[in-house]
Design an enzyme around this catalytic site. Structure first.
Site, PDB file in Angstrom:
ATOM      1  N   ASP A 142       0.819  -1.210   0.000  1.00  0.00           N
ATOM      2  CA  ASP A 142       0.000   0.000   0.000  1.00  0.00           C
ATOM      3  C   ASP A 142       0.854   1.261   0.000  1.00  0.00           C
ATOM      4  O   ASP A 142       1.984   1.273   0.491  1.00  0.00           O
ATOM      5  CB  ASP A 142      -0.908   0.034   1.230  1.00  0.00           C
ATOM      6  CG  ASP A 142      -1.890  -1.113   1.269  1.00  0.00           C
ATOM      7  OD1 ASP A 142      -2.127  -1.715   0.220  1.00  0.00           O
ATOM      8  OD2 ASP A 142      -2.404  -1.398   2.368  1.00  0.00           O
ATOM      9  N   LYS A 143       0.290   2.326  -0.509  1.00  0.00           N
ATOM     10  CA  LYS A 143       0.963   3.619  -0.553  1.00  0.00           C
ATOM     11  C   LYS A 143       1.544   3.997   0.803  1.00  0.00           C
ATOM     12  O   LYS A 143       2.703   4.402   0.910  1.00  0.00           O
ATOM     13  CB  LYS A 143      -0.022   4.698  -1.011  1.00  0.00           C
ATOM     14  CG  LYS A 143       0.501   6.123  -0.897  1.00  0.00           C
ATOM     15  CD  LYS A 143      -0.585   7.133  -1.229  1.00  0.00           C
ATOM     16  CE  LYS A 143      -0.097   8.560  -1.020  1.00  0.00           C
ATOM     17  NZ  LYS A 143      -1.158   9.561  -1.297  1.00  0.00           N
TER      18      LYS A 143
END
Length: 356
Positions: free
Chosen positions: A161-162
């Site tokens: 994830d970012k």
């Protein structure tokens, strides 16, 4: 045959699952004379060299009647041939190489290991076309034979994830990419995450399983579902590393790699990750009502305004040498700072209890 393609994703829905996509399907004519499958496919797939086809066969990406075959397999009439690869068959984005600094822990002719900081998107998407890890890797790998062969995307076969920090493995050539993708597909990659979750766990370890699907209320959010047709099977193993009263430090090991898997699983069992604003961890879920406690939590949130999740270790078999490879990345500053603050807070709580 092997452009590096990824489906368009939003900035906070980085997928981690590994899939194989059908790129080509052929049904052999009844009258076809017996011919090696690598030679057969050379005439069927535009711009596919025999070497690339042989690489694909070595990594079990060429199937005949749904079973992998070697490059020397002799095709015969009515055979159903499929070529499966670890990326979708269409390209939606042009990748612009960008000179963005990377923390590279290891690199040779075949693979590199990068420690991604929180806040960096892995793949370009609708809202993020620059500044991504892929843009940075495109610059770093621009002089490799991989790039010169026309592959516009670096060989990333998994994502995080970012706002999750930690390790990713990148393939530097076609053979390495397909080989690594197979390891992910067969769940032989070793991945361990460090997570800080709200609440105290009753057991020292456990396993969360179930189907994960998109929420019907918000497509950027995932949830556990009962119907297997609406989700994908997921398995996370966890163990307690440290108990800190109102939060718990965990090690999570993935058996599968679904989108937001650890975050969804922890929320499902009532232990949302600390500071996770998508799954409810960005508010006080355990603790007191005292003003000083609220100030303490707000201070922690300001230091680490993202989910407390770090991809700490990564193990795999080197695609060329066959050696076992293992890498670890320490907790980044924001995570380690918040963890130390919780340790200090917990120590004070214990001392007051002992004094009472």
């Amino acid at each position: 045959m092997t452009d590096f393609i990824e489906e368009e994703i939003d900035d906070n829905e980085e997928a981690t699952e590994q899939e194989l996509f059908e790129h080509h399907r052929f049904v052999v004519d009844k009258g076809q004379v017996m011919l090696r499958i690598d030679k057969y496919l050379m005439h069927k797939i535009p711009n596919a060299s025999r070497t690339k086809i042989q690489f694909a066969a070595e990594t079990e990406s060429i199937l005949v009647n749904e079973k992998p075959v070697k490059a020397s397999y002799k095709v015969k009439g009515n055979d159903v041939i499929t070529v499966v690869l670890p990326h979708p068959p269409k390209d939606n984005h042009t990748i612009n190489p960008e000179n963005i600094p990377l923390e590279i822990l290891f690199e040779d002719d075949d693979v590199l290991i990068v420690n991604k900081p929180a806040g960096m998107v892995v793949h370009p998407g609708y809202n993020n076309v620059t500044g991504t890890l892929v843009n940075a890797l495109a610059w770093h790998l621009k002089d490799t034979s991989f790039a010169k062969e026309g592959n516009i995307r670096p060989g990333l076969v998994h994502r995080i994830d970012k706002n999750t920090s930690g390790l990713l493995v990148v393939a530097k050539n076609e053979f390495a990419m397909t080989h690594l993708a197979k390891q992910f597909f067969h769940h032989t990659i070793q991945r361990a995450y460090i997570a800080l979750a709200w609440g105290d766990f009753e057991e020292e370890d456990g396993t969360v399983t179930g189907y994960i699907g998109r929420s019907t209320r918000d497509r950027k959010v995932f949830t556990m579902v009962d119907d297997e047709t609406e989700g994908k099977w997921s398995v996370t193993h966890y163990k307690v590393l440290e108990r800190l009263n109102y939060v718990t430090l965990l090690e999570c090991k993935l058996e599968t790699g679904r989108t937001h898997q650890i975050r969804v699983h922890m929320k499902h069992i009532g232990h949302s990750l600390f500071a996770d604003n998508t799954y409810g961890g960005d508010r006080i879920l355990k603790g007191t009502t005292f003003t000083k406690y609220k100030q303490f939590i707000d201070n922690c949130f300001s230091i680490m305004p993202r989910q407390a999740l770090h991809a700490r270790s990564l193990g795999f078999v080197h695609p060329v040498t066959g050696k076992d490879m293992f890498f670890e990345a320490p907790l980044p500053y924001d995570f380690s700072t918040v963890l130390d603050k919780w340790r200090g807070y917990n120590k004070n709580v214990i001392e007051k209890i002992e004094e009472a």
